[in-house]
Design a protein around this motif. Structure first.
Motif, mmCIF file in Angstrom:
data_model
loop_
_atom_site.group_PDB
_atom_site.id
_atom_site.type_symbol
_atom_site.label_atom_id
_atom_site.label_comp_id
_atom_site.label_asym_id
_atom_site.label_seq_id
_atom_site.Cartn_x
_atom_site.Cartn_y
_atom_site.Cartn_z
ATOM 1 N N PRO A 301 0.834 -1.213 0.000
ATOM 2 C CA PRO A 301 0.000 0.000 0.000
ATOM 3 C C PRO A 301 0.867 1.261 0.000
ATOM 4 N N SER A 302 0.360 2.306 -0.629
ATOM 5 C CA SER A 302 1.166 3.528 -0.748
ATOM 6 C C SER A 302 0.300 4.769 -0.858
ATOM 7 N N LEU A 303 0.940 5.907 -0.642
ATOM 8 C CA LEU A 303 0.314 7.224 -0.830
ATOM 9 C C LEU A 303 1.017 7.947 -1.966
ATOM 10 N N VAL A 313 -1.987 20.817 -3.153
ATOM 11 C CA VAL A 313 -1.399 19.529 -2.778
ATOM 12 C C VAL A 313 -2.522 18.498 -2.690
ATOM 13 N N PHE A 314 -2.330 17.364 -3.349
ATOM 14 C CA PHE A 314 -3.396 16.352 -3.434
ATOM 15 C C PHE A 314 -2.782 15.011 -3.792
ATOM 16 N N GLY A 315 -3.604 13.971 -3.812
ATOM 17 C CA GLY A 315 -3.082 12.654 -4.159
ATOM 18 C C GLY A 315 -4.076 11.557 -3.899
ATOM 19 N N GLY A 316 -3.558 10.334 -3.713
ATOM 20 C CA GLY A 316 -4.429 9.192 -3.510
ATOM 21 C C GLY A 316 -3.767 8.100 -2.695
ATOM 22 N N PHE A 317 -4.605 7.306 -2.039
ATOM 23 C CA PHE A 317 -4.142 6.141 -1.285
ATOM 24 C C PHE A 317 -4.399 4.897 -2.120
ATOM 25 N N PHE A 335 -8.645 5.647 -1.816
ATOM 26 C CA PHE A 335 -9.352 6.931 -1.782
ATOM 27 C C PHE A 335 -8.463 8.019 -2.359
ATOM 28 N N LEU A 336 -9.080 9.108 -2.766
ATOM 29 C CA LEU A 336 -8.361 10.309 -3.189
ATOM 30 C C LEU A 336 -8.419 11.323 -2.051
ATOM 31 N N MET A 371 -6.042 7.346 -11.012
ATOM 32 C CA MET A 371 -6.935 6.861 -9.961
ATOM 33 C C MET A 371 -8.314 7.472 -10.178
ATOM 34 N N GLY A 372 -9.314 6.597 -10.380
ATOM 35 C CA GLY A 372 -10.698 7.041 -10.487
ATOM 36 C C GLY A 372 -11.072 7.578 -11.857
#
Length: 467
Positions: A301-303, A313-317, A335-336, A371-372
């Motif tokens: 798992p990562s971020l 600043v943003f991202g996803g798990f 999730f985002l 992602m998504g």
């Protein structure tokens, strides 16, 4: 009608009657109570008030010294002093008794939501009269600032940094806004904008807030345990702040500061909170998509964290290891998120399973990390043409119901990080030495057809399953 709120209110009324009709006792274990008593004795003796068995605000400030901001020390003292003593003779006293000290700490650290809410309300109130939202906002600002202050003072940032932001998107204000956004008035209205600052907040509302926002209680625990140096061993800081693991010979300053880390960690499973391993950073590894792929695959798992050129600043798990392949992957634990200008998380809607996507070296399918959403219309997309991406959401990402995360729909970035979460599993340990070309046969074939060779061939250790 909010049935849950009415039920809790009825229970609170019963609780209030029982508390007012009997002596309020401590919830501490005997050994914990002994430590609490020891601190009280130290405070009262240093104040010259041992005969009366009380201590003053000055005595508390002298004990805390520089560990907490003065505003929070005053709030703690006021919270203690406002506890109604069972000894009527002490009712008019301007100092804090042993009973008030014990009840305040016991309820704040180990009490029910009603008891914690009552203590928080006593800390929030600054004067006689109704408590308003602006009072709660100021208390929350003091609380968040105190957590950062005491962790910095005690050298317990666990490898992360704290920097006072010079840009409008300050993570401290973002954290305060996020905590307040969970507060709901009886009509269901949330605390949104300055127009709500004069709304009256009653005891029931504060209790509901403490119940629905566990971070408030956790932050207060940090203030007590680390600020007062009380029962410190009973609080596991690793559940709040993961340890930052970066190669010792390659120090760098992360996109994330300690508050951003605390916020993201609070949305992860316990096993993902202990330590974060820096897998990829543009600052250390350059702007290379092939390098990104080779470093983040088979790492658990990562971020994913990005900062665009506008400072967003943003991202996803990613809930499982990344794999290079032209199909979607992942599961509903993904999730985002957004960190700046606001803190928020966006979980799956169930509309589709387009959680994660990582592809490279193909002509017929999009090459990049996503992602998504769907191909060419991702909630978060990092193109293989590194430094470019998009966040498309009109009106929202179908997979995560997230809005546009970046300042511009099509954005450019120079800063990107990927953090591996927790310890690497045995399964991932057995596969993470493989090249991107091992996990992507199409990319390998394309390389061979073009007449180029694999420069890494023969230089790597042969995995056991290829022996």
């Amino acid at each position: 009608m909010d049935v849950k709120r009415e039920f809790r209110k009825a229970g609170k009324m019963g609780n209030a009657k029982s508390l007012s009709g009997q002596k309020m006792s401590s919830r501490f274990l005997p050994e914990e109570q002994a430590e609490v008593d020891k601190l009280f004795d130290a405070l009262s003796s240093s104040d010259g008030g041992m005969a009366m068995g009380t201590f003053s605000l000055e005595a508390l400030k002298s004990h805390v010294k520089e560990a907490l901001p003065p505003a929070m020390v005053t709030r703690l003292y006021n919270g203690m002093w406002r506890v109604k003593p069972t000894d009527r003779a002490h009712g008019s006293c301007s100092s804090v008794s042993r009973e008030q000290f014990t009840v305040f700490l016991s309820h704040l650290l180990k009490g029910s939501c009603e008891e914690k809410g009552l203590m928080v309300m006593k800390m929030i109130s600054v004067a006689e009269g109704p408590t308003k939202t602006r009072d709660v906002q100021k208390f929350t600002e003091d609380l968040v600032a105190s957590v950062v202050h005491v962790l910095t003072h005690r050298h317990e940032l666990r490898g992360w940094t704290w920097r006072k932001s010079t840009v409008p998107h300050d993570s401290m204000q973002a954290m305060v806004a996020q905590l307040l956004s969970e507060m709901k008035f009886q009509d269901g209205q949330k605390v949104l904008g300055p127009q709500c600052l004069d709304q009256v907040c009653d005891q029931a509302l504060i209790e509901e807030w403490v119940f629905h926002v566990p971070c408030v209680g956790v932050f207060l625990s940090v203030v007590i345990h680390r600020g007062l140096c009380l029962l410190a061993s009973s609080f596991d800081l690793s559940t709040l702040v993961p340890e930052c693991h970066v190669d010792r010979g390659r120090p760098s300053e992360s996109i994330l500061d300690v508050l951003s880390v605390i916020y993201l960690s609070s949305h992860l499973a316990v096993e993902h909170r202990q330590c974060w391993r820096l897998l990829f950073s543009t600052q250390l590894h350059g702007q290379s998509f092939s390098q990104l792929c080779s470093l983040i695959t088979s790492q658990g798992p990562s971020l994913i964290v990005l900062e665009d050129r506008d400072g967003y600043v943003f991202g996803g798990f990613a809930s499982c290891s990344w794999e290079v392949k032209p199909q979607f992957q992942g599961d509903s634990k993904c999730f985002l998120f957004s960190i700046a200008p606001r803190m928020a998380t966006y979980t799956p809607t169930g509309y589709n399973n387009h959680f994660m996507y990582l592809n490279y070296g193909q002509q017929t399918m999009p090459n990049g990390l996503g992602m998504g959403g769907q191909h060419h219309y991702f909630g978060l997309w990092v193109a293989a043409d590194f430094g470019k991406g998009h966040s498309k959401a009109k009106p929202a990402c179908t997979t995560y119901s997230s809005p546009q995360l970046s300042a511009q729909e099509d954005f450019q970035f120079e800063k990107m990080e990927v953090w591996g979460l927790g310890n690497l599993s045995e399964k991932d340990q057995g596969t993470n030495k493989k090249s991107i070309l091992d996990s992507n046969p199409d990319a390998r074939s394309l390389l061979e057809i073009s007449g180029r060779t694999r420069h890494s061939e023969g230089l790597r250790e042969v995995p056991k399953d290829e022996d």
